[in-house]
Design an enzyme around this catalytic site. Structure first.
Site, PDB file in Angstrom:
ATOM      1  N   GLY A  24       0.801  -1.223   0.000  1.00  0.00           N
ATOM      2  CA  GLY A  24       0.000   0.000   0.000  1.00  0.00           C
ATOM      3  C   GLY A  24       0.835   1.275   0.000  1.00  0.00           C
ATOM      4  N   LEU A  52       3.921   1.293  -4.570  1.00  0.00           N
ATOM      5  CA  LEU A  52       4.907   0.532  -5.342  1.00  0.00           C
ATOM      6  C   LEU A  52       4.252  -0.670  -6.019  1.00  0.00           C
ATOM      7  CD1 LEU A  52       7.821   0.717  -2.751  1.00  0.00           C
ATOM      8  CD2 LEU A  52       7.454   2.160  -4.759  1.00  0.00           C
ATOM      9  N   ASP A 102       0.093  -0.460 -14.040  1.00  0.00           N
ATOM     10  CA  ASP A 102       0.795  -1.289 -13.054  1.00  0.00           C
ATOM     11  C   ASP A 102       0.976  -2.730 -13.521  1.00  0.00           C
ATOM     12  OD1 ASP A 102       0.864   1.029 -11.659  1.00  0.00           O
ATOM     13  OD2 ASP A 102      -0.682   0.491 -10.223  1.00  0.00           O
TER      14      ASP A 102
HETATM   15  C1  GLA Z   1      -2.206   3.875  -9.203  1.00  0.00           C
HETATM   16  C2  GLA Z   1      -3.034   3.177 -10.274  1.00  0.00           C
HETATM   17  C3  GLA Z   1      -2.359   3.284 -11.634  1.00  0.00           C
HETATM   18  C4  GLA Z   1      -2.009   4.741 -11.950  1.00  0.00           C
HETATM   19  C5  GLA Z   1      -1.252   5.384 -10.803  1.00  0.00           C
HETATM   20  C6  GLA Z   1      -1.026   6.873 -10.982  1.00  0.00           C
HETATM   21  O1  GLA Z   1      -0.985   3.205  -9.027  1.00  0.00           O
HETATM   22  O2  GLA Z   1      -3.200   1.812  -9.954  1.00  0.00           O
HETATM   23  O3  GLA Z   1      -3.201   2.727 -12.607  1.00  0.00           O
HETATM   24  O4  GLA Z   1      -3.171   5.453 -12.277  1.00  0.00           O
HETATM   25  O5  GLA Z   1      -1.952   5.215  -9.563  1.00  0.00           O
HETATM   26  O6  GLA Z   1      -0.152   7.150 -12.032  1.00  0.00           O
END
Ligand code: GLA
Length: 399
Positions: free
Chosen positions: A136, A139, A186
């Site tokens: 959380g 990362l 991500d």
């Molecule tokens: C979180 C979300 C990603 C992205 C980032 C911000 O990590 O899961 O999809 O939107 O925030 O860049």
């Protein structure tokens, strides 16, 4: 891709995984057939909050992530445990929970539901999660876990999915089952980054590229505010909605635009008056951050790490002032990092509202940096910050 060599080359990581295998045998017995997997976390260096508006992003997988030990079992039952979280779950594959229950097992259950959506005849599995990534903290611990469990189960069950399949299952699990409106960055970062490179992902057409980095010139440090905001998820979903509303209003004036990323500064300047304050601020960030991200890529390709770093720092200012996802602790860490000789740039990473900053710096500037950041942070906020230096990893891999 020599992903396996990454583990072999980073000895502590391979040792940690072997130790995870020992814990698995302690909990689930020493029968043969257990396999060990590593799935990385990620930092995002450029393209902040652009993925769900169709923009380009530049994340990098890191050599910290999720450890997964899996052994198939023959009774079509799934048992999930973690060395990091309380609460085990054992369920028949034919009666998986239908709704998220606000516990860590929601993430792997969501992924497994998607993997088995066509009723695949698989045997079941014992699974132990662990890892060396703060949870959380921005990362991507959740994408690391979701892509990782898809990868590990497909390999253990011999169902042979591709990385794209793992990404689709991870996205479905997080969006449809857990209910976070996350973008695609991500799981792509976890799945596709190559060792020694930053990933270039265009979130509009999902095209990818790899931009190599020279680690002596551009190495990565991460500092954790220690702050975890309970409201971060709803605030994140709110930003997604604000961008969607801004695009719905602006697209009338930009008929060719398919997403907010396609709206240019002229259209925004001419028609921004029709937006609410929040919609206008979010749109201004997106439009400028798209340009900055292209500029950052060009800079990196010509070896200009100073300009790349300046783009990161400008992104932070925009996240603070226009996107309004920073907190004083993140701003303080960024400012203190930027005052250190050899630092090219710094910004919050992930969604914000707490979590970590990511710093791009010369490798030889590392000595003393953690103390510099830590002592200033302690003076300002009366709490400590964990500063760590990360290496660039590749996608999920079996030991
Ligand atoms: C979180 C979300 C990603 C992205 C980032 C911000 O990590 O899961 O999809 O939107 O925030 O860049």
């Amino acid at each position: 891709m020599p992903a396996r060599d990454v583990l072999n080359g980073v000895e502590p990581l391979a040792d940690l995984l072997r130790d995870h295998g020992r814990r698995f045998r302690e909990r689930f017995g020493a029968r043969p057939g257990a396999r060990l997997f590593f799935s990385p976390g990620r930092v995002n260096l450029m393209g902040a909050h652009l993925d769900y508006s169709g923009g380009p992003v530049m994340p990098m997988a890191v050599d910290r992530g999720t450890f997964i030990a899996v052994r198939p079992r023959d009774d079509r039952r799934l048992r999930l445990e973690s060395t990091l979280e309380e609460g085990a779950l054992e369920v028949p594959l034919d009666a998986l929970p239908e709704r998220a229950e606000d516990r860590w097992t929601d993430y792997p259950i969501g992924v497994v539901r998607h993997l088995l959506r066509d009723g695949a005849a698989v045997p079941g599995a014992d699974v132990l999660f662990g890892g060396n990534l703060p949870i959380g903290a921005g990362l991507s611990s959740s994408a690391s876990m979701c892509v990782g469990i898809a990868f590990a189960l497909q390999a253990s069950w011999g169902t042979g999915g591709t990385i794209d399949d793992c990404i689709e299952s991870a996205l479905w699990g997080e969006r449809e089952f857990v209910g976070v409106h996350c973008g695609i960055m991500d799981p792509f970062a976890v799945g596709y980054t190559r060792p020694g490179s930053i990933l270039w992902l265009d979130c509009k057409d999902r095209s990818i590229d790899h931009v190599p980095i020279e680690v002596d010139e551009l190495s990565i440090a991460v500092a954790d505010t220690g702050i975890r905001r309970g409201l971060a998820q709803s605030a994140f979903n709110e930003r997604v909605d604000e961008c969607a509303r801004a695009f719905a209003k602006l697209r009338r004036h930009a008929p060719a635009a398919e997403c907010l990323r396609d709206v240019d500064a002229e259209v925004l300047a001419a028609h921004g008056g029709a937006l609410s304050r929040a919609e206008a601020f979010r749109a201004r960030h997106v439009v400028a951050e798209v340009q900055r991200t292209f500029e950052a890529r060009r800079a990196l390709e010509r070896g200009d790490v100073a300009t790349f770093g300046a783009c990161m720092s400008a992104a932070h200012a925009s996240l603070r002032d226009l996107y309004e996802v920073s907190v004083p602790e993140l701003d303080h860490l960024v400012e203190t990092a930027l005052s250190w000789e050899g630092v090219h740039g710094a910004r919050l990473t992930g969604a914000g509202f707490g979590g970590c900053i990511v710093v791009a710096m010369r490798k030889d500037a590392r000595p003393g940096f953690a103390v510099h950041l830590g002592s200033a942070y302690e003076r300002a906020f009366g709490r400590s910050t964990a500063v760590e230096f990360f290496g660039a990893a590749g996608g999920p891999v079996e030991l």
